[in-house]
Design an enzyme around this catalytic site. Structure first.
Site, PDB file in Angstrom:
ATOM      1  N   HIS A   1      36.382  17.142  45.676  1.00 11.08           N
ATOM      2  CA  HIS A   1      36.445  16.154  47.092  1.00 11.08           C
ATOM      3  C   HIS A   1      35.459  17.276  48.017  1.00 11.08           C
ATOM      4  CE1 HIS A   1      38.847  13.623  46.970  1.00 11.08           C
ATOM      5  NE2 HIS A   1      39.843  14.018  46.270  1.00 11.08           N
TER       6      HIS A   1
ATOM      7  N   GLU B   1      40.420  19.626  44.855  1.00  4.00           N
ATOM      8  CA  GLU B   1      40.286  19.644  46.188  1.00  4.00           C
ATOM      9  C   GLU B   1      38.669  20.468  45.990  1.00  4.00           C
ATOM     10  OE1 GLU B   1      41.741  18.529  48.322  1.00  4.00           O
ATOM     11  OE2 GLU B   1      43.828  18.316  47.039  1.00  4.00           O
TER      12      GLU B   1
END
Length: 693
Positions: free
Chosen positions: A490, A487
């Site tokens: 991202h 994550e």
């Protein structure tokens, strides 16, 4: 006090264990001080936090009204006078200005502690989504934008990309169709939506279960058994849900139990087979109406793959290349089952159990012990240090910023070389009532670079960790560490993006491409140098995880992965075939394709494709391949550029500038090829698995 503040501001510039210990302590101190801070604005951010329910409602109305004004103005432009200034610029500026405001209305539904605010946020999202859908179907705006593609108006390459993107968006919504075809498209879409929801509801409403004695559930941990309901005769109830099925198939020592559970799970919702057949027919009709040969070509047209034929080529090549390794894995699994259970045949229900058995025998990894080396604050500080060294980014907490909960932290990101502000991200990591239950990254404000001025990107990383356990900082499971790295990939991607248009920026990128940077980041969880940076025994964080365990984790990652991957490929091929071919016997295809892909392993009798494949119904139809696609090309990037030097800042900066920065302004294949010096390949992915196995 002044010196202490100055030292804290420069913590990320430190190196080695001292920096990581200091940063980890800083996380703890800052969390304590959050509630005492005086709130202040965040320069460059249009994101609004802590909106009340009434403020969200008013802001949503304002967003819709402003959008109508701009779209009406663009629609009124004469076709003879279309140009960048009166068509593209107003739409681009509207997108850039409104996206952070829209997100300000929407993200509270996942995170607010107030039920009234969550309800207002959900209603605002419904209204805004309805308005955006209507705007994408405005024929008057489409005609003006389309006219600009003919005249050109000396558009820059980025402006041409933005214009083509708008035109494609309009045409995929059928704006260019005749009235009768638009009506047909509307009927098809409504029918598809209705059937898709019925398909999912049937799966959700399924209440089937099996009853077993404790002896029949041998091998399952006591905590799991205690969580199961009991029947009147004292047997344990296994409901046909993945959170109960997966542990049974992976841990239960009793082969007959695994088989019974697998068959029952595969028998669910036989009525959905008919729904799936109807859905496929409707999707093909929709695709043909929009000018495509079949639904798979429609689904892949605006993705990196570009066509169904390219997806088939990718999947079949990958599957064939894995055959030898898969045969070897299956032979070892069969031999182990014969040793432990006698002559009973090896079936698909045995895969998870015996793969785990062999991996446990080979590696002796105790993930409970490993967890003690990953206090959450230390992992976060290690991630910061890795991204600092690799991508030239500096991280600093913004003290006193307004946040929606005392546990939330805001960080600024700067370029270490120029000291220029690059972006912001919020961390909302800890569980609370009413909060979204999964880990994800939400783009709150997209970055853009236009006419010399830059809009700062803002991201939000959400998770659901317990803040403390028995008064001690939360220790992460290794899988949670990997997920956090993913994550944060991202976050970095979003922060580093500097396309010329907000619509081509952020995380709204090609779905075949957007996961590649995040999957790439996972590799740093398996390298000794980086693992030592993010780990430390919770009672003495100066003692990182040992090298031999790091090496075992790296081997464990890819060990016995061929059969598992081929099972995923099977589902992807099935998905691609039914969405690229008319009148397929889906039950017959399912039974024929499985043993062909799975090197002769037979499908359990009676299993139907609709029982275990909700992705064909909604969300991923004809695009199930995308995760494997991203995983393979992420492996190519790591093996080709980072494997020999995982902290090579020159390579990291090249990746940041050539792959993360351009956004949708460049084609993904062009960006990856520019970085790699060639087109991406499946070979590095295959070589890695072959070497380890």
């Amino acid at each position: 006090m002044a010196k202490q503040k100055r030292d804290r501001n420069n913590l990320i510039a430190l190196t080695g264990a001292t920096a990581l210990v200091a940063i980890a302590v800083n996380f703890a101190i800052s969390a304590i001080n959050n509630k005492h801070r005086k709130k202040k604005d965040v320069p460059g951010s249009k994101v609004r936090v802590n909106l009340s329910a009434s403020e969200i409602t008013k802001l949503a109305e304002s967003i819709i009204n402003k959008s109508k004004q701009v779209h009406d103005a663009v629609a009124s432009v004469s076709l003879e006078k279309v140009g960048y200034v009166n068509v593209i610029l107003p739409l681009a500026e509207l997108e850039a200005q409104q996206f952070p405001l829209i997100q300000s209305c929407v993200f509270p539904k996942w995170l607010s502690t107030s039920e009234d605010v969550r309800k207002a946020s959900a209603e605002a999202e419904r209204k805004i989504d309805g308005h955006i859908t209507m705007c994408r179907k405005r024929e008057d705006v489409y005609r003006v934008v389309k006219a600009l593609t003919v005249t050109g108006d000396r558009l820059t390459n980025d402006a041409k990309s933005f214009t083509r993107f708008l035109v494609r968006e309009f045409e995929r919504n059928g704006v260019n169709l005749t009235l009768s075809k638009k009506e047909e498209l509307q009927r098809l879409t409504a029918n598809i939506d209705e059937l898709s929801m019925q398909y999912i509801c049937n799966l959700d409403d399924d209440c089937s279960f099996l009853l077993f004695t404790d002896m029949e559930l041998e091998g399952l941990p006591q905590e799991f058994l205690k969580s199961l309901e009991r029947s009147e005769d004292g047997k344990r109830k296994i409901i046909m849900r993945s959170h109960q099925i997966s542990p049974v198939l992976e841990l239960c020592k009793v082969g007959s139990t695994r088989r019974a559970v697998a068959i029952s799970y595969g028998h669910r919702c036989e009525a959905n087979v008919t729904i799936l057949e109807q859905l496929i027919q409707l999707r093909h009709k929709l695709a043909r109406l929009l000018g495509f040969a079949n639904y798979a070509d429609y689904a892949t047209d605006d993705r990196m793959a570009k066509s169904s034929s390219k997806v088939f080529e990718f999947l079949e090549s990958l599957s064939a290349s894995l055959n030898d390794l898969a045969y070897r894995e299956l032979s070892m699994l069969k031999a182990l089952k014969k040793k432990e259970e006698g002559e009973s045949p090896f079936g698909m229900e045995d895969l998870s159990y015996y793969v785990k058995r062999i991996k446990d025998q080979q590696f002796h990894i105790n993930f409970g012990v490993i967890r003690q080396y990953f206090p959450i604050n230390l992992v976060l500080s290690g991630i910061f240090k890795i991204c600092q060294d690799l991508f030239g980014l500096g991280f600093k907490e913004v003290e006193g910023a307004a946040v929606w909960h005392p546990d939330v932290q805001l960080f600024s990101v700067s370029d270490l070389s120029s000291k220029e502000l690059v972006g912001y991200f919020y961390l909302d990591l800890y569980s609370r009532v009413g909060k979204y239950a999964h880990t994800c990254v939400i783009a709150l404000q997209n970055g853009l670079l236009s006419s010399g001025s830059r809009q700062i990107p803002v991201a939000l990383l959400v998770s659901q960790f317990e803040k403390e356990v028995d008064g001690h900082p939360r220790l992460l499971q290794f899988s949670e560490v990997v997920n956090l790295f993913h994550e944060f990939g991202h976050v970095v991607h979003h922060i580093c993006n500097c396309a010329s248009f907000s619509k081509l920026s952020g995380l709204r990128l090609d779905p075949d491409f957007v996961e590649i940077p995040a999957l790439l980041m996972e590799n740093w969880c398996y390298e000794s140098l980086s693992l030592r940076l993010i780990s430390g025994f919770h009672q003495d964080i100066t003692k990182p995880i040992k090298d031999d365990l790091c090496k075992s984790l790296k081997k464990w990652r890819c060990s016995f992965s061929a059969l598992k991957l081929k099972q995923e490929i099977f589902y992807c091929l099935f998905d691609q075939i039914i969405h690229s071919t008319e009148n397929v016997d889906i039950n017959g295809l399912f039974k024929h394709l499985y043993p062909k892909v799975m090197v002769g392993l037979p499908l359990l009798r009676g299993i139907n494709p609709a029982s275990c494949f909700p992705r064909t119904a909604i969300g991923y139809e004809a695009t199930c391949y995308s995760h494997i696609w991203s995983e393979v090309f992420a492996a190519d990037v790591f093996a080709s550029k980072f494997h020999d030097d995982i902290f090579n800042v020159q390579t990291g900066l090249q990746f940041r500038n050539k792959v993360l920065a351009p956004g949708r302004g460049k084609e993904p294949l062009e960006m990856l090829s520019d970085f790699l010096g060639r087109e991406p390949s499946i070979q590095a992915f295959l070589d890695n698995r072959a070497d380890i196995n």
